[in-house]
Write a protein that holds these residues in place. Structure first.
Motif, PDB file in Angstrom:
ATOM      1  N   ALA A  72       0.831  -1.208   0.000  1.00 11.99           N
ATOM      2  CA  ALA A  72       0.000   0.000   0.000  1.00 11.99           C
ATOM      3  C   ALA A  72       0.867   1.260   0.000  1.00 11.99           C
ATOM      4  CB  ALA A  72      -0.918  -0.008   1.218  1.00 11.99           C
ATOM      5  N   SER A  73       0.405   2.273  -0.726  1.00 14.26           N
ATOM      6  CA  SER A  73       1.083   3.567  -0.690  1.00 14.26           C
ATOM      7  C   SER A  73       0.869   4.197   0.677  1.00 14.26           C
ATOM      8  CB  SER A  73       0.519   4.477  -1.775  1.00 14.26           C
ATOM      9  OG  SER A  73      -0.842   4.801  -1.494  1.00 14.26           O
ATOM     10  N   ASP A  74       1.622   5.262   0.956  1.00 16.68           N
ATOM     11  CA  ASP A  74       1.463   5.943   2.244  1.00 16.68           C
ATOM     12  C   ASP A  74       0.032   6.444   2.420  1.00 16.68           C
ATOM     13  OD1 ASP A  74       4.091   5.464   2.852  1.00 16.68           O
ATOM     14  OD2 ASP A  74       4.795   7.464   2.288  1.00 16.68           O
ATOM     15  N   GLU A  75      -0.548   6.927   1.330  1.00 23.52           N
ATOM     16  CA  GLU A  75      -1.923   7.446   1.392  1.00 23.52           C
ATOM     17  C   GLU A  75      -2.911   6.312   1.674  1.00 23.52           C
ATOM     18  OE1 GLU A  75      -5.170   9.898  -1.386  1.00 23.52           O
ATOM     19  OE2 GLU A  75      -3.144   9.494  -2.115  1.00 23.52           O
ATOM     20  N   GLU A  76      -2.744   5.188   0.951  1.00 23.86           N
ATOM     21  CA  GLU A  76      -3.646   4.056   1.158  1.00 23.86           C
ATOM     22  C   GLU A  76      -3.502   3.491   2.571  1.00 23.86           C
ATOM     23  OE1 GLU A  76      -3.701   2.257  -3.413  1.00 23.86           O
ATOM     24  OE2 GLU A  76      -2.165   1.634  -1.970  1.00 23.86           O
ATOM     25  N   PHE A  77      -2.274   3.429   3.048  1.00 26.09           N
ATOM     26  CA  PHE A  77      -2.039   2.901   4.389  1.00 26.09           C
ATOM     27  C   PHE A  77      -2.679   3.805   5.440  1.00 26.09           C
ATOM     28  CE2 PHE A  77       0.460   2.035   8.223  1.00 26.09           C
ATOM     29  CZ  PHE A  77       0.447   0.656   8.243  1.00 26.09           C
TER      30      PHE A  77
END
Length: 305
Positions: A72-77
């Motif tokens: 996951a990207s930082d945003e998704e995480f």
């Protein structure tokens, strides 16, 4: 700005609840975490990685898979973490706590039909994996505590244990035949507790392993013979908190020496928690660790290791 110190692997294990073996497996498989090395060549984990690991553990406890969380990207995480703390999980946790309290009350009332119905309904609603991890595991702890404090009589603890054993065995019997690794499950002599064994068998069977259970208290020489007779890839041993801590290391060392080097030896249960690292033995500090170990076994065979 103050820079927080890095942690060694033992400190990370205590802080996050993730076992050392799990951390090493993730490092190899996913490239995260990415520890540095100190002057002695030992792993040290930066504080920001420990924070993320701590958050990952919470998300995994809610059913997320580690591979997805690492990718996951930082945003998704951040979105996943936000959703986990926005109330949805709190409601789920509250619901599970209420369910556990209800089951404790049914055991105390000796209402076996209602207890069995409540357990069955919870398993059907949640699915076998979530039921084992989120209901059976904390319910075992609650029943054990009730027995220790005198809230439960011995027969009430036995009544609960028999209902869970029956339910898990029925669920295991309904699983399709696995085509995965052959896992021999048992406990050593002097270890009578079977619930942990059944819980792991249910999770591994659900994940496609072929499980061969010998039940409890199998002599080491018979574990050796059964491993050969069933061409087992893995031997999984369960030790409860009641098992003598002084026996753990010599017993496992002896069993490890009796098994072929190609057969993995897994050890789980509360009795194995204080076990020091031993070469050739895979510790399973949590139920999730058993699933991680199974995934690691599959990947190592796919890579020809």
């Amino acid at each position: 700005m103050t820079t927080l110190p890095s942690m060694n692997i033992s400190a990370v294990e205590r802080d996050t609840g993730l076992g050392k073996d799990t951390l090493r497996v993730w490092e190899r498989r996913y490239g995260f975490p990415q520890p540095a090395r100190n002057d002695n060549g030992e792993r040290v984990y930066p504080a920001e990685q420990v924070d993320r690991l701590r958050q990952m553990k919470r998300l995994i406890d809610q059913g997320h898979r580690p591979g997805r969380l690492v990718a996951a990207s930082d945003e998704e995480f951040a979105q996943l973490c936000s959703a986990a703390t926005s109330g949805g999980r709190n409601e789920t946790a509250a619901g599970e706590a209420s369910l556990i309290a209800r089951m404790i009350a049914l055991v105390k009332a000796n209402d076996v039909p209602a207890l069995r119905q409540a357990l069955n309904q919870a398993m059907m609603r949640m699915g076998l994996q979530r039921f084992v991890i989120d209901v059976v595991a904390p319910l075992n702890d609650a029943v054990g505590e009730a027995w220790m404090t005198g809230e439960f009589q011995v027969f009430e603890e036995h009544l609960y244990t028999e209902q869970i054993k029956s339910l898990l065995r029925q669920a295991i019997g309904n699983l399709p035949t696995g085509g995965g690794p052959r896992v021999l499950l048992t406990t050593p002599p002097d270890e009578q507790h079977v619930l942990g064994l059944l819980m792991v068998e249910a999770l591994l069977g659900l994940d496609g392993a072929t499980c061969i259970s010998l039940g409890t208290q199998t002599p080491l020489v018979d574990i050796q013979r059964a491993t050969a007779a069933h061409a087992a890839d893995i031997v999984a041993v369960s030790l409860s908190a009641a098992f003598s801590g002084r026996q753990v290391r010599p017993l496992l060392s002896q069993l490890r020496a009796m098994l072929p080097a190609t057969v993995e030896l897994w050890v789980g249960g509360a009795g194995a928690q204080p076990m020091p690292a031993q070469s050739g033995i895979v510790p399973l500090p949590t139920l999730q660790a058993a699933l991680d170990a199974l995934e690691s076994w599959r990947k190592s065979r796919a890579n020809g290791d």
